[in-house]
Design an enzyme around this catalytic site. Sequence first.
Site, PDB file in Angstrom:
ATOM      1  N   LYS A 276      -9.821  17.208 -17.784  1.00 19.87           N
ATOM      2  CA  LYS A 276     -10.429  15.919 -17.463  1.00 19.87           C
ATOM      3  C   LYS A 276     -11.937  16.088 -17.318  1.00 19.87           C
ATOM      4  O   LYS A 276     -12.427  17.182 -17.059  1.00 19.87           O
ATOM      5  CB  LYS A 276      -9.863  15.398 -16.137  1.00 19.87           C
ATOM      6  CG  LYS A 276      -8.422  14.944 -16.189  1.00 19.87           C
ATOM      7  CD  LYS A 276      -7.966  14.424 -14.825  1.00 19.87           C
ATOM      8  CE  LYS A 276      -6.512  14.029 -14.812  1.00 19.87           C
ATOM      9  NZ  LYS A 276      -6.199  12.835 -15.622  1.00 19.87           N
ATOM     10  N   ARG A 350       4.983  13.445 -16.430  1.00 21.59           N
ATOM     11  CA  ARG A 350       6.246  13.074 -17.083  1.00 21.59           C
ATOM     12  C   ARG A 350       7.038  14.318 -17.502  1.00 21.59           C
ATOM     13  O   ARG A 350       8.261  14.277 -17.577  1.00 21.59           O
ATOM     14  CB  ARG A 350       5.948  12.154 -18.276  1.00 21.59           C
ATOM     15  CG  ARG A 350       5.143  12.801 -19.371  1.00 21.59           C
ATOM     16  CD  ARG A 350       4.559  11.799 -20.353  1.00 21.59           C
ATOM     17  NE  ARG A 350       3.355  11.139 -19.845  1.00 21.59           N
ATOM     18  CZ  ARG A 350       2.650  10.251 -20.514  1.00 21.59           C
ATOM     19  NH1 ARG A 350       3.032   9.869 -21.722  1.00 21.59           N
ATOM     20  NH2 ARG A 350       1.568   9.705 -20.004  1.00 21.59           N
TER      21      ARG A 350
HETATM   22  N1  BES Z   1      -2.571  11.952 -12.987  1.00 23.28           N
HETATM   23  C1  BES Z   1      -2.848  11.230 -14.163  1.00 23.28           C
HETATM   24  C2  BES Z   1      -2.751   9.724 -14.008  1.00 23.28           C
HETATM   25  C3  BES Z   1      -3.715   9.103 -13.022  1.00 23.28           C
HETATM   26  C4  BES Z   1      -4.924   8.580 -13.467  1.00 23.28           C
HETATM   27  C5  BES Z   1      -3.390   8.994 -11.693  1.00 23.28           C
HETATM   28  C6  BES Z   1      -5.793   8.002 -12.565  1.00 23.28           C
HETATM   29  C7  BES Z   1      -4.254   8.401 -10.788  1.00 23.28           C
HETATM   30  C8  BES Z   1      -5.459   7.906 -11.228  1.00 23.28           C
HETATM   31  C9  BES Z   1      -1.913  11.643 -15.298  1.00 23.28           C
HETATM   32  O1  BES Z   1      -1.381  12.914 -15.214  1.00 23.28           O
HETATM   33  C10 BES Z   1      -2.717  11.610 -16.533  1.00 23.28           C
HETATM   34  O2  BES Z   1      -3.662  12.338 -16.599  1.00 23.28           O
HETATM   35  N2  BES Z   1      -2.334  10.740 -17.476  1.00 23.28           N
HETATM   36  C11 BES Z   1      -3.033  10.602 -18.711  1.00 23.28           C
HETATM   37  C12 BES Z   1      -2.017  10.490 -19.821  1.00 23.28           C
HETATM   38  C13 BES Z   1      -2.587  10.588 -21.205  1.00 23.28           C
HETATM   39  C14 BES Z   1      -3.142  11.954 -21.441  1.00 23.28           C
HETATM   40  C15 BES Z   1      -1.498  10.272 -22.188  1.00 23.28           C
HETATM   41  C16 BES Z   1      -3.876   9.342 -18.633  1.00 23.28           C
HETATM   42  O3  BES Z   1      -3.429   8.343 -18.047  1.00 23.28           O
HETATM   43  O4  BES Z   1      -4.988   9.359 -19.134  1.00 23.28           O
HETATM   44 ZN    ZN Z   2      -2.587  14.434 -15.975  1.00 24.96          ZN
END
Ligand code: BES
Ligand code: ZN
Length: 497
Positions: A276, A350
């Site tokens: 990230k 997931r």
């Molecule tokens: N932990 C994140 C989702 C999240 C985002 C929680 C903001 C709380 C606040 C999750 O693991 C994630 O990173 N999801 C990605 C998925 C994508 C790579 C398909 C996302 O939502 O960007």
């Molecule tokens: Zn994530």
Amino acid sequence: MQLIISPDIKENKIEAIFCPVFEDNEKLAKVFAFFAKDQEVKLLSRAKKEKFTGQKKHTFLVHLKDKVVIILGLGSVRKLTPEDWRETVALATAFLKNYQAKNIAIIANQWLQGSYDVEGLAQSLAEGLLLSSYRFDKYKKIDKQIIQINIDNFYVELGKEKKQSFLKSWAIGHWQASGAILARDLVNEPANVMTPTYLAEVAKNIAKGNKKIRVRILEKEQVERMGMGAFVGVDRGSDEPLKFVHLIYKPSVRSKEKIALVGKGITFDSGGLNIKTGDSMTQMKIDMSGAATVLGIFSVLDQFNIKAEIHGIIAACENMPSGQALKPGDIVRNMQGKSIEIANTDAEGRVTLADSLAYAQKIGANKIIDIATLTGAVMVALGPDIAGLFTNDEKLGQEIKKASEITGEKMWPLPLPEEYKELIKSSVADVRNASTIRYGGAITAALFLQEFINKDVLWAHLDIAAPAYAEKPLNGYTPVGGVGYGVRTILEWLRKI
Ligand code: BES
Ligand code: ZN
Ligand code: MG
């Protein structure tokens, strides 16, 4: 905080009085009749000066010689909801911050003597008082300017007939709020403290103090042997040992219902090799909020005499980059033998849930609710305060939604369209962990989870990425930080099954 119910509270210890007033057909003089004549006159003249008619959120404070009176407008009695009570109590406790009052009374005779919802008032009062007094300041040098709200005694003027139902509902509110507060604490802990090991210790402590609750903690070797290749895969980049937590609540009577509450337990989500950016990583200690909700629920679960067998399931690990970490394109296999192509290492929640859900079904759960900070996309869809609700069973979805309308924890149904399954098809594995397109990311994540749910199992999925954490105060009783989202709603639901 001690609750004291008495038909006549002429206590001289009382330092503050909450005085809720409805907008319609309530004569102010009648409300203030509790007070001595000279005080009543003063209150009435202040009310007049304030142009106070009981409008919702119109509150003011009057000093009497030995106490303060907090007048609270509630709006129309016909439209009054539990949320109004929680908000109103929160407004009242906000006043208390300046008065360090330890003995409080509420004068709600009109309400309590009428044919109104005494249970609703009692439960919301307890919730509002506890939740609005919450702070997370254990790592701060105590700021002398900020006075902690610390109520010793809370007096309610109430006759015998309604005392028992008031007490019972107050206790429900008290325990539901306490569960939410534990969850808030766990979410607010930084990731260097809130490791998978720490999370497992919290679960052990919950079980230790409780005859109806047992816990199993599985280590890496055990879950590996059980075939949890998906969970173990996500953990690979981390130096913190993973923990698989299984809490078991058994009611005193035998039950045919076997409910599993599954929480996402990523104690820090860096994204892994699909790392990230700085800004989107700062808050990723909250990625175990679903697990916190499950632990919050279990910490108070034996208080409600729930008749179902309930299992709490958490696959806890970090999502970190390293030379050992999962790489985009890797293929892992979950406990059911399904192969998963890791298209994006940041869609890790997931992947861990694929094994948690498989485990829940292996132990025979017939109803599953999972709670997960799963996608940024759900925040795009529903904004900062609302959870996405997905289900394969309309009735289950409606029950949960209904419970949330009582607790004020907002959620909204989203669909699981058959056609979108295309988007998570893999050319090399049974399923892909990320969609081929950006749009509908909350839905494709939910569809991925559904791949692991057997036909006969009732399942609901709450994507709480948004409401798990409040970036600004959400309402009077939810300050910035972990919200403890879902604890009260799921308990509300469990109490009614
Ligand atoms: N932990 C994140 C989702 C999240 C985002 C929680 C903001 C709380 C606040 C999750 O693991 C994630 O990173 N999801 C990605 C998925 C994508 C790579 C398909 C996302 O939502 O960007
Ligand atoms: Zn994530
Ligand atoms: Mg939020």
